[in-house]
Design an enzyme around this catalytic site. Structure first.
Site, PDB file in Angstrom:
ATOM      1  NE  ARG A  92      -3.597   2.236   2.605  1.00  0.00           N
ATOM      2  CZ  ARG A  92      -4.384   2.486   3.643  1.00  0.00           C
ATOM      3  NH1 ARG A  92      -4.393   1.656   4.660  1.00  0.00           N
ATOM      4  NH2 ARG A  92      -5.139   3.551   3.663  1.00  0.00           N
ATOM      5  CG  ASP A 152     -16.978   2.958   1.583  1.00  0.00           C
ATOM      6  OD1 ASP A 152     -16.427   1.887   1.331  1.00  0.00           O
ATOM      7  OD2 ASP A 152     -16.488   4.070   1.297  1.00  0.00           O
ATOM      8  NE  ARG A 155     -19.388  -0.561  -2.882  1.00  0.00           N
ATOM      9  CZ  ARG A 155     -18.098  -0.433  -3.141  1.00  0.00           C
ATOM     10  NH1 ARG A 155     -17.247  -0.192  -2.153  1.00  0.00           N
ATOM     11  NH2 ARG A 155     -17.647  -0.538  -4.383  1.00  0.00           N
ATOM     12  CG  HIS A 179     -12.904   4.569   0.083  1.00  0.00           C
ATOM     13  ND1 HIS A 179     -14.063   3.842   0.092  1.00  0.00           N
ATOM     14  CD2 HIS A 179     -12.363   4.407  -1.152  1.00  0.00           C
ATOM     15  CE1 HIS A 179     -14.235   3.259  -1.084  1.00  0.00           C
ATOM     16  NE2 HIS A 179     -13.206   3.589  -1.855  1.00  0.00           N
TER      17      HIS A 179
END
Length: 316
Positions: A92, A152, A155, A179
């Site tokens: 990452r 999100d 969702r 996020h």
């Protein structure tokens, strides 16, 4: 912020899946008058602009073209969807450093051409890149907005609505934080037609809520495994954010924005509900979180800070 005018222009930087899905949604929803597509691959941007223009007789009247950074001068919004994707073997941190470097070039080029509008950032990791955009642009924090947990949250609303078999637009619930993997559901404020979700689902217990949240958190992984990328949902979220800004709606959306003491956090972009108007972030809404939710929020912030350190150092 420049004065409002009849012509509204959005500049999209990056014509990948997200950028072009956003452009297509704008064409269908009559949001702006002018749309300029900017990409390091100019031919790709030109191809997308031609394709979109050929749908004009069936959509809304607007001007669409492939342009350059100088076209950002008169833009109301610059929406950044460009950036490097994570490759096998990359961490990452590798992705963060690479995209921060890319963003420095993009944001600097936009500002050097006299841009005086608002930035919307959609590229991941969106919280860190929103912070980078704010730093590199020198603009006030209210004019740099990340897409944050807007998708999100959508969702979560969809899955709650699906569970109870009600319209997801009648569900009020939020995802806060990064996020990403450390995001958190705010069950203490989740309602369906003013009824607390935690009470409505009491007979099933927390395992059902945990399953709903897990499906929210891992949604991108499931979609990527099946089709390679996610883009329709975030594109719709970006259009919703664009409307809230350009139409001065005073809407409350869960975006990535700079914390200045809210939730006990400072100098970090992270997802939280905020009132959005023509000038950007009007006000951050500070929900009354439970002790557990607050701990989760701070854990999410610590995770972001650790990922930011190679580029921005430690924040006190």
């Amino acid at each position: 912020m420049k004065n409002e005018r009849y012509t509204t222009r959005v500049a999209v930087i990056g014509t990948g899946f997200v950028g072009t899905s956003y452009a297509f949604s704008l064409l269908n929803q009559e949001v702006v008058n002018e749309l300029v597509l900017i990409d390091i691959n100019k031919e790709k941007a030109e191809g997308e602009a031609r394709d979109l223009n050929h749908g004009m007789p069936f959509g809304s009247a607007m001007k669409i073209w492939a342009g350059d950074y100088e076209d950002c001068r008169e833009a109301d919004l610059v929406v950044i969807t460009a950036g490097a994707n994570q490759k096998p073997g990359e961490t990452r941190l590798d992705l963060v450093e690479k995209n921060v470097d890319i963003f420095k070039g993009i944001v600097t080029s936009v500002m050097e051409n006299g841009f005086d509008g608002l930035f919307i950032v959609a590229t991941n990791p969106v919280d860190i890149l929103s912070y980078a955009t704010w730093k590199f642009s020198g603009l006030p924090m209210e004019r740099v907005i990340g897409s944050g947990t807007i998708l999100d949250t959508a969702r979560l609303r969809y899955l709650i609505g699906d569970h109870f078999q009600v319209d997801s637009r009648n569900v009020h619930a939020y995802i806060l934080g990064e996020h990403g993997d450390t995001e958190l559901p705010v069950w203490s404020h989740a309602t369906v037609s003013s009824q607390p979700v935690t009470k409505m689902i009491a007979e099933d217990g927390m395992p059902v809520l945990d399953e709903i949240f897990t499906n929210v958190r891992d949604a991108a992984y499931h979609i990527i495994n099946r089709k390679g990328a996610t883009y329709y949902g975030i594109a719709m979220g970006l259009v919703r954010l664009t409307k809230a800004i350009l139409r001065n709606e005073q809407s409350i959306l869960t975006v990535s924005t700079l914390m200045q003491g809210q939730y006990g956090l400072h100098d970090i972009y992270i997802g939280a509900p905020a009132i959005i108007d023509r000038n950007g972030i009007r006000e951050i809404i500070e929900l009354d979180l439970t002790e557990l939710e607050m701990k989760q929020m701070h854990h999410s912030a610590r995770t972001l800070r650790e990922a930011m350190e190679p580029c921005f150092g430690k924040v006190k």
